[in-house]
Scaffold this motif. Structure first.
Motif, PDB file in Angstrom:
ATOM      1  N   MET A  50      14.478   4.562  16.669  1.00 52.87           N
ATOM      2  CA  MET A  50      13.784   5.430  15.717  1.00 52.87           C
ATOM      3  C   MET A  50      14.299   6.857  15.865  1.00 52.87           C
ATOM      4  O   MET A  50      14.392   7.375  16.973  1.00 52.87           O
ATOM      5  N   ARG A  51      14.624   7.448  14.735  1.00 48.14           N
ATOM      6  CA  ARG A  51      15.056   8.842  14.754  1.00 48.14           C
ATOM      7  C   ARG A  51      13.821   9.744  14.830  1.00 48.14           C
ATOM      8  O   ARG A  51      12.826   9.509  14.153  1.00 48.14           O
ATOM      9  N   GLY A  99      -6.377   1.304  11.171  1.00 44.62           N
ATOM     10  CA  GLY A  99      -6.217   1.963   9.871  1.00 44.62           C
ATOM     11  C   GLY A  99      -4.811   2.500   9.692  1.00 44.62           C
ATOM     12  O   GLY A  99      -4.189   2.343   8.632  1.00 44.62           O
ATOM     13  N   HIS A 100      -4.297   3.142  10.744  1.00 46.46           N
ATOM     14  CA  HIS A 100      -2.922   3.647  10.692  1.00 46.46           C
ATOM     15  C   HIS A 100      -1.931   2.497  10.573  1.00 46.46           C
ATOM     16  O   HIS A 100      -0.933   2.592   9.845  1.00 46.46           O
ATOM     17  N   ARG A 101      -2.216   1.411  11.274  1.00 46.29           N
ATOM     18  CA  ARG A 101      -1.292   0.276  11.246  1.00 46.29           C
ATOM     19  C   ARG A 101      -1.264  -0.386   9.865  1.00 46.29           C
ATOM     20  O   ARG A 101      -0.235  -0.934   9.452  1.00 46.29           O
ATOM     21  N   ALA A 102      -2.376  -0.313   9.136  1.00 45.13           N
ATOM     22  CA  ALA A 102      -2.379  -0.823   7.767  1.00 45.13           C
ATOM     23  C   ALA A 102      -1.462   0.030   6.887  1.00 45.13           C
ATOM     24  O   ALA A 102      -0.730  -0.494   6.031  1.00 45.13           O
ATOM     25  N   ILE A 103      -1.484   1.337   7.105  1.00 55.03           N
ATOM     26  CA  ILE A 103      -0.595   2.227   6.368  1.00 55.03           C
ATOM     27  C   ILE A 103       0.859   1.936   6.718  1.00 55.03           C
ATOM     28  O   ILE A 103       1.734   1.842   5.845  1.00 55.03           O
ATOM     29  N   ILE A 104       1.130   1.774   8.018  1.00 59.40           N
ATOM     30  CA  ILE A 104       2.507   1.506   8.456  1.00 59.40           C
ATOM     31  C   ILE A 104       3.005   0.169   7.918  1.00 59.40           C
ATOM     32  O   ILE A 104       4.167   0.041   7.505  1.00 59.40           O
ATOM     33  N   ALA A 105       2.131  -0.844   7.908  1.00 57.04           N
ATOM     34  CA  ALA A 105       2.537  -2.152   7.387  1.00 57.04           C
ATOM     35  C   ALA A 105       2.945  -2.045   5.921  1.00 57.04           C
ATOM     36  O   ALA A 105       3.962  -2.623   5.495  1.00 57.04           O
ATOM     37  N   SER A 106       2.182  -1.299   5.135  1.00 57.64           N
ATOM     38  CA  SER A 106       2.530  -1.108   3.731  1.00 57.64           C
ATOM     39  C   SER A 106       3.799  -0.275   3.604  1.00 57.64           C
ATOM     40  O   SER A 106       4.643  -0.529   2.730  1.00 57.64           O
ATOM     41  N   LEU A 107       3.947   0.734   4.454  1.00 60.06           N
ATOM     42  CA  LEU A 107       5.159   1.554   4.483  1.00 60.06           C
ATOM     43  C   LEU A 107       6.394   0.682   4.667  1.00 60.06           C
ATOM     44  O   LEU A 107       7.377   0.787   3.920  1.00 60.06           O
ATOM     45  N   LEU A 108       6.346  -0.203   5.667  1.00 62.84           N
ATOM     46  CA  LEU A 108       7.508  -1.032   5.962  1.00 62.84           C
ATOM     47  C   LEU A 108       7.782  -2.043   4.853  1.00 62.84           C
ATOM     48  O   LEU A 108       8.946  -2.297   4.503  1.00 62.84           O
ATOM     49  N   ARG A 109       6.722  -2.622   4.284  1.00 58.83           N
ATOM     50  CA  ARG A 109       6.909  -3.575   3.179  1.00 58.83           C
ATOM     51  C   ARG A 109       7.603  -2.913   1.998  1.00 58.83           C
ATOM     52  O   ARG A 109       8.558  -3.456   1.426  1.00 58.83           O
ATOM     53  N   ASN A 110       7.107  -1.746   1.632  1.00 55.84           N
ATOM     54  CA  ASN A 110       7.680  -1.035   0.487  1.00 55.84           C
ATOM     55  C   ASN A 110       9.121  -0.622   0.751  1.00 55.84           C
ATOM     56  O   ASN A 110       9.984  -0.731  -0.123  1.00 55.84           O
ATOM     57  N   ALA A 111       9.382  -0.112   1.963  1.00 55.14           N
ATOM     58  CA  ALA A 111      10.731   0.348   2.282  1.00 55.14           C
ATOM     59  C   ALA A 111      11.724  -0.812   2.268  1.00 55.14           C
ATOM     60  O   ALA A 111      12.817  -0.707   1.694  1.00 55.14           O
ATOM     61  N   ARG A 112      11.329  -1.933   2.876  1.00 55.13           N
ATOM     62  CA  ARG A 112      12.255  -3.074   2.935  1.00 55.13           C
ATOM     63  C   ARG A 112      12.493  -3.673   1.554  1.00 55.13           C
ATOM     64  O   ARG A 112      13.617  -4.061   1.230  1.00 55.13           O
ATOM     65  N   ALA A 113      11.433  -3.738   0.752  1.00 57.30           N
ATOM     66  CA  ALA A 113      11.576  -4.322  -0.578  1.00 57.30           C
ATOM     67  C   ALA A 113      12.524  -3.504  -1.454  1.00 57.30           C
ATOM     68  O   ALA A 113      13.254  -4.054  -2.289  1.00 57.30           O
ATOM     69  N   ALA A 114      12.523  -2.179  -1.275  1.00 57.84           N
ATOM     70  CA  ALA A 114      13.354  -1.308  -2.112  1.00 57.84           C
ATOM     71  C   ALA A 114      14.651  -0.889  -1.430  1.00 57.84           C
ATOM     72  O   ALA A 114      15.447  -0.155  -2.028  1.00 57.84           O
ATOM     73  N   ALA A 152       4.031  11.367  23.335  1.00 55.73           N
ATOM     74  CA  ALA A 152       4.962  10.309  23.729  1.00 55.73           C
ATOM     75  C   ALA A 152       4.380   8.931  23.450  1.00 55.73           C
ATOM     76  O   ALA A 152       5.089   8.029  22.979  1.00 55.73           O
ATOM     77  N   GLN A 153       3.095   8.750  23.715  1.00 61.48           N
ATOM     78  CA  GLN A 153       2.465   7.457  23.439  1.00 61.48           C
ATOM     79  C   GLN A 153       2.490   7.139  21.951  1.00 61.48           C
ATOM     80  O   GLN A 153       2.774   6.004  21.544  1.00 61.48           O
ATOM     81  N   ARG A 154       2.177   8.125  21.129  1.00 59.00           N
ATOM     82  CA  ARG A 154       2.183   7.912  19.675  1.00 59.00           C
ATOM     83  C   ARG A 154       3.583   7.547  19.190  1.00 59.00           C
ATOM     84  O   ARG A 154       3.758   6.638  18.373  1.00 59.00           O
ATOM     85  N   LEU A 155       4.590   8.256  19.694  1.00 61.52           N
ATOM     86  CA  LEU A 155       5.963   7.974  19.280  1.00 61.52           C
ATOM     87  C   LEU A 155       6.369   6.556  19.662  1.00 61.52           C
ATOM     88  O   LEU A 155       7.021   5.848  18.885  1.00 61.52           O
ATOM     89  N   GLU A 156       5.988   6.124  20.844  1.00 60.71           N
ATOM     90  CA  GLU A 156       6.336   4.767  21.274  1.00 60.71           C
ATOM     91  C   GLU A 156       5.655   3.725  20.396  1.00 60.71           C
ATOM     92  O   GLU A 156       6.256   2.695  20.042  1.00 60.71           O
ATOM     93  N   ALA A 199       6.329  -0.240  16.114  1.00 59.73           N
ATOM     94  CA  ALA A 199       5.936  -0.765  14.800  1.00 59.73           C
ATOM     95  C   ALA A 199       7.127  -0.974  13.877  1.00 59.73           C
ATOM     96  O   ALA A 199       7.029  -1.697  12.884  1.00 59.73           O
ATOM     97  N   GLY A 200       8.264  -0.339  14.176  1.00 63.61           N
ATOM     98  CA  GLY A 200       9.460  -0.546  13.373  1.00 63.61           C
ATOM     99  C   GLY A 200       9.802   0.571  12.411  1.00 63.61           C
ATOM    100  O   GLY A 200      10.641   0.391  11.515  1.00 63.61           O
ATOM    101  N   VAL A 201       9.181   1.745  12.578  1.00 66.55           N
ATOM    102  CA  VAL A 201       9.457   2.886  11.697  1.00 66.55           C
ATOM    103  C   VAL A 201      10.872   3.403  11.943  1.00 66.55           C
ATOM    104  O   VAL A 201      11.313   3.515  13.084  1.00 66.55           O
ATOM    105  N   ASP A 202      11.578   3.737  10.870  1.00 66.10           N
ATOM    106  CA  ASP A 202      12.955   4.231  10.999  1.00 66.10           C
ATOM    107  C   ASP A 202      13.011   5.662  11.528  1.00 66.10           C
ATOM    108  O   ASP A 202      13.815   5.979  12.407  1.00 66.10           O
ATOM    109  N   THR A 203      12.172   6.527  10.957  1.00 61.64           N
ATOM    110  CA  THR A 203      12.188   7.948  11.319  1.00 61.64           C
ATOM    111  C   THR A 203      10.776   8.464  11.471  1.00 61.64           C
ATOM    112  O   THR A 203       9.906   8.148  10.652  1.00 61.64           O
ATOM    113  N   CYS A 204      10.540   9.257  12.518  1.00 56.61           N
ATOM    114  CA  CYS A 204       9.268   9.973  12.639  1.00 56.61           C
ATOM    115  C   CYS A 204       9.557  11.464  12.587  1.00 56.61           C
ATOM    116  O   CYS A 204      10.360  11.980  13.367  1.00 56.61           O
TER     117      CYS A 204
END
Length: 321
Positions: free
Chosen positions: A1-2, A32-47, A77-81, A86-91
């Motif tokens: 992750m960048r 709640g955050h993980r629900a946002i991230i899951a949608s983030l990853l779905r949308n990013a991968r689909a497009a 550091a914990q949040r970044l890990e 979760a598989g985010v490309d960039t934070c």
């Protein structure tokens, strides 16, 4: 992750292919955050776009209303890990300072989200606000989206078993009250702290229960005083543990509070190692004992109860056939 730690560090060329961006505080990275991230990853991968989380290194209240700023659930550091796992490309984790707070909401969208990050789709929680004086919200994003070429998705609050919206505030209150089962239900994992194992007074060893004591700066929100069933992680291995948080009321009632763990079925030297302590369930409050024998007997009971609790959790998590 960048990882990018300032707006100035965002190079438009790095995001020329377009991005999906989730904006929020992400303290604790709860369900709640993980629900946002899951949608983030779905949308990013689909497009075929990059996934980006835009968040803050510090709670905005630390600048805006420091007297009302709560303790963070997790360190930076914990949040970044958690975000990387979760598989985010960039934070993009920026400091919320006076300069950032002064950016008008519309300018943040136009200059940062669109101009620098090339956003095509924005996600946020239903209660998140941004920009100078919190003027930015989902309505503003929806207004600007058609003009600037992006779509907007508001992710509804995730509810716990009692149909309350999961929030960092609810989790923080649970942790500080010792309600670690409730916290686990909202986090989707055990709440944890971590730090370096330091030398203690060796009293636990003398009693037959050598403990690993966390010292220095402890990452994560330390829960209410008490004895907990949980686990520790060091050298990449997770081990069951009975954990004590607080002061030793029998020997040092005026001593400094500390986090110490008796690692079950383990012998070895942990001094100087980095260790994570995970809290599964509170067993009891801290108690004074009139005799050493009484204390040792209770410690044996704590260990037995720890084994029972953790065995039950493993059984519940096992696949059903």
């Amino acid at each position: 992750m960048r990882l990018v730690t300032s707006i100035e560090g965002l190079e438009p060329a790095d995001y020329s292919g377009g991005t999906v961006v989730a904006v929020g505080k992400f303290d604790g990275v709860h369900l709640g955050h993980r629900a946002i991230i899951a949608s983030l990853l779905r949308n990013a991968r689909a497009a075929g776009l990059q996934s980006v989380v835009f968040t803050f290194a510090n709670n905005p209240l630390s600048l805006l209303r420091p007297e009302a700023c709560p303790q963070p659930l997790a360190s930076r550091a914990q949040r970044l890990e958690l975000l990387e796992t979760a598989g985010v490309d960039t934070c993009v984790m920026v400091e919320f300072d006076a300069a950032f707070a002064a950016i008008p909401a519309r300018e943040f969208v136009e200059r940062v989200l669109v101009g620098q990050l090339g956003v095509r789709h924005v996600l946020l929680g239903d209660d998140f606000r941004f920009g100078h004086r919190g003027a930015g919200d989902a309505a503003l994003l929806r207004e600007l989206g058609p003009q600037l070429g992006f779509t907007v998705e508001v992710v509804a609050s995730v509810g716990d078993d009692e149909s309350r919206a999961v929030s960092s505030t609810l989790i923080r209150n649970a942790v500080l009250s010792g309600e670690l089962v409730a916290a686990r239900g909202m986090l989707g994992r055990c709440h944890s702290v971590r730090g370096e194992v330091v030398h203690g007074d060796a009293r636990g060893r003398e009693l037959g229960f050598p403990t690993a004591n966390l010292g220095g700066e402890i990452e994560g929100l330390v829960p209410a005083h008490g004895v907990y069933a949980g686990s520790v992680v060091f050298d990449g291995v997770e081990r069951d543990a009975a954990i004590s948080v607080g002061v030793n009321l029998t020997f040092e009632p005026e001593g400094a509070p500390r986090v110490e763990a008796f690692v079950l079925d383990f012998t070895g030297d942990l001094y100087g190692k980095q260790m994570e302590v995970r809290f599964a369930e509170r067993i009891r409050e801290m108690l004074p004992f009139s005799s050493v024998d009484g204390l040792v007997a209770r410690m044996h009971e704590d260990v037995a109860e720890t084994r029972t609790i953790l065995a039950g959790l493993r059984a519940a998590a096992a696949p059903q056939h």
